[in-house]
Scaffold this active site. Structure first.
Site, PDB file in Angstrom:
ATOM      1  N   ASP A 119       0.792  -1.199   0.087  1.00 52.41           N
ATOM      2  CA  ASP A 119       0.065   0.024  -0.040  1.00 52.41           C
ATOM      3  C   ASP A 119       0.817   1.237  -0.006  1.00 52.41           C
ATOM      4  O   ASP A 119       1.954   1.457   0.189  1.00 52.41           O
ATOM      5  CB  ASP A 119      -1.128   0.000   1.199  1.00 52.41           C
ATOM      6  CG  ASP A 119      -0.464  -0.213   2.666  1.00 52.41           C
ATOM      7  OD1 ASP A 119       0.873  -0.669   2.597  1.00 52.41           O
ATOM      8  OD2 ASP A 119      -1.131   0.077   3.575  1.00 52.41           O
ATOM      9  N   GLU A 140      -0.708  -2.297   5.274  1.00 54.35           N
ATOM     10  CA  GLU A 140       0.152  -2.189   6.552  1.00 54.35           C
ATOM     11  C   GLU A 140       0.189  -0.812   7.182  1.00 54.35           C
ATOM     12  O   GLU A 140      -0.048  -0.751   8.414  1.00 54.35           O
ATOM     13  CB  GLU A 140       1.639  -2.414   5.574  1.00 54.35           C
ATOM     14  CG  GLU A 140       2.651  -2.283   6.878  1.00 54.35           C
ATOM     15  CD  GLU A 140       3.235  -1.055   7.516  1.00 54.35           C
ATOM     16  OE1 GLU A 140       3.432  -0.871   8.735  1.00 54.35           O
ATOM     17  OE2 GLU A 140       3.135  -0.113   6.707  1.00 54.35           O
ATOM     18  N   GLU A 141      -0.171   0.017   6.268  1.00 50.16           N
ATOM     19  CA  GLU A 141      -0.178   1.445   6.886  1.00 50.16           C
ATOM     20  C   GLU A 141      -1.203   1.629   8.079  1.00 50.16           C
ATOM     21  O   GLU A 141      -1.127   2.552   8.782  1.00 50.16           O
ATOM     22  CB  GLU A 141      -0.252   2.619   5.610  1.00 50.16           C
ATOM     23  CG  GLU A 141       0.953   2.707   5.043  1.00 50.16           C
ATOM     24  CD  GLU A 141       2.317   3.187   5.568  1.00 50.16           C
ATOM     25  OE1 GLU A 141       2.270   3.680   6.923  1.00 50.16           O
ATOM     26  OE2 GLU A 141       3.360   3.011   4.911  1.00 50.16           O
TER      27      GLU A 141
HETATM   28 ZN   LIG Z   1       4.836   3.671   6.291  1.00 46.30          ZN
HETATM   29 ZN   LIG Z   2       6.287   1.145   5.325  1.00 45.52          ZN
END
Ligand SMILES: [Zn+2]
Ligand SMILES: [Zn+2]
Length: 413
Positions: free
Chosen positions: A84, A142-143
């Protein structure tokens, strides 16, 4: 003397198709996708895995992709990259800058996907040189902290073999050619917490008929400052920041609710649990003291676990990196306050290693102020999440080699 794993890694990566991988990197950078919407990135990755001979599964936990390559007896090694981008307006001025307004690969996940694609292809082409099973994972979101958990909850390990060991890496500022490893805690845990204080609204001239949630919220914010200073042992590291406080619409109206949003950073789950308990107690206590008509709502927002490398696994990978790249290239920078959800893929508590690959162009590093003070120079450079974050193309090859070497440290015995 060089280990068999290092020799094989050098052999397999001697002729990396660097121009092709640079094209892939530029293409991913030009087409960033926000957390949970990594459709194009996922499709590109899945297509290349299929072409390389992997069995693939798509749409895991949203847009997650997994590929499996079976190579006989041996351990199951999982390599992971995140897909992402971020809601950041790119200001790098690069010829391959983001074509999507307000969205940018400002954390290097485009580079992570390029590295993983390159490593997956190299290891497939060289499958006679190793023994075991390789699992590669393109992880969404992930963020925002939910991607790894979503893949596990959506049956990742019903579709691919459960790994014996997991490996991941992240792009980081620093002159290209360094591979920081930490044989233990490397990244902190973080948790967002929201508190809603319920008062009783009314006219600003008649406070006696109300329960003012603004005053109670102010007491809560003040008292929260004692959580780190009075309840966390001095040898621990922790941060509690109230980043948002919201209440009311006009000067002469006492509102009926107030909202507080805060963020915690801790280096152990035990300290985090203790801080969360203290936050609940303080919120409830202040509301009780003020005579609020209802208990406050305390809810947990996004959270990331601490990332704690298994020392033995990390040493094994770091040793091969040292052999492949040279003695001075691997060092221990100590833990950072940033956070990752990679460790949630180790759903059974398997050992893992997570390391950094530095990506700052040499000329920019050389021009950074700070002289011999490495930390001062790092502070002067655009960090991850900056609109100026611009990894150098010369980092494409090294990050493929680190992943290949890491996998082979467990697949060549
Ligand atoms: Zn990041
Ligand atoms: Zn990252």
């Amino acid at each position: 003397m060089t280990s068999a794993a290092a020799r094989t890694a050098l052999d397999l990566t001697a002729d990396l198709p660097v121009p092709d991988l640079e094209d892939l990197y530029r293409d991913l950078h030009r087409h960033p996708e926000l957390s949970g919407r990594e459709h194009r990135t996922a499709a590109l990755f899945a297509e290349r895995l299929k072409q390389a001979g992997y069995d693939t599964a798509e749409g895991i936990g949203g847009t997650g992709v997994a590929g499996v390559l079976r190579g006989g007896d041996g351990p199951v090694v999982l390599l992971r990259a995140d897909m992402d981008a971020l809601p950041v307006q790119e200001l790098t001025g690069l010829p391959y800058a983001s074509g999507t307004p307000g969205v940018m690969h400002a954390c290097g996940h485009d580079l992570h996907m390029t590295w993983l694609t390159g490593a997956a292809e190299v290891l497939a082409a060289g499958r006679d040189a190793w023994s075991g099973t390789l699992v590669v994972v393109g992880q969404p979101a992930e963020e925002t902290g939910g991607g790894a958990a979503a893949m596990v909850a959506d049956g990742l390990y019903a579709r691919v073999p459960r790994p014996d060991v997991l490996l991941g890496q992240h792009a980081a500022p620093g002159p290209v050619g360094l591979y920081p490893h930490v044989p233990g805690l490397i990244l902190s845990a973080t948790t967002d917490v929201d508190i809603v204080v319920h008062g009783r609204g009314g006219h600003g001239s008649r406070p006696e008929t109300t329960v003012d949630p603004v005053v109670t919220a102010a007491y809560i914010v003040t008292r929260l400052q004692t959580v780190v200073s009075r309840e966390v042992a001095p040898r621990e590291s922790a941060v509690l920041t109230v980043g948002r406080i919201e209440a009311g619409t006009a000067a002469n109206i006492i509102p009926s609710t107030a909202r507080i949003s805060l963020n915690l950073r801790t280096q152990s789950e035990a300290v985090r649990d203790r801080m969360v308990a203290a936050i609940r107690r303080i919120a409830e206590g202040e509301c009780l003291a003020a005579g609020c008509p209802r208990e406050p709502e305390v809810t947990m927002g996004g959270s990331f676990p601490a990332t704690v490398n298994d020392a033995e696994t990390d040493r094994r990978v770091a040793d091969v990196h040292r052999e492949v790249f040279g003695e001075g290239t691997v060092f221990d920078p100590g833990p950072a306050m940033g956070s990752e959800d990679f460790s949630r893929l180790a759903a059974d508590g398997q050992p893992y290693s997570y390391w950094f690959v530095t990506t700052t162009p040499a000329e920019i590093w050389d021009a950074a102020p700070g002289g011999d003070d490495l930390m001062a120079r790092l502070d002067a450079l655009p960090s991850n999440h900056s609109p100026y974050f611009a990894p150098d193309l010369s980092a494409v090859g090294p990050g493929v080699r680190t992943l290949v070497a890491g996998a082979l440290s467990h697949l060549v015995g």
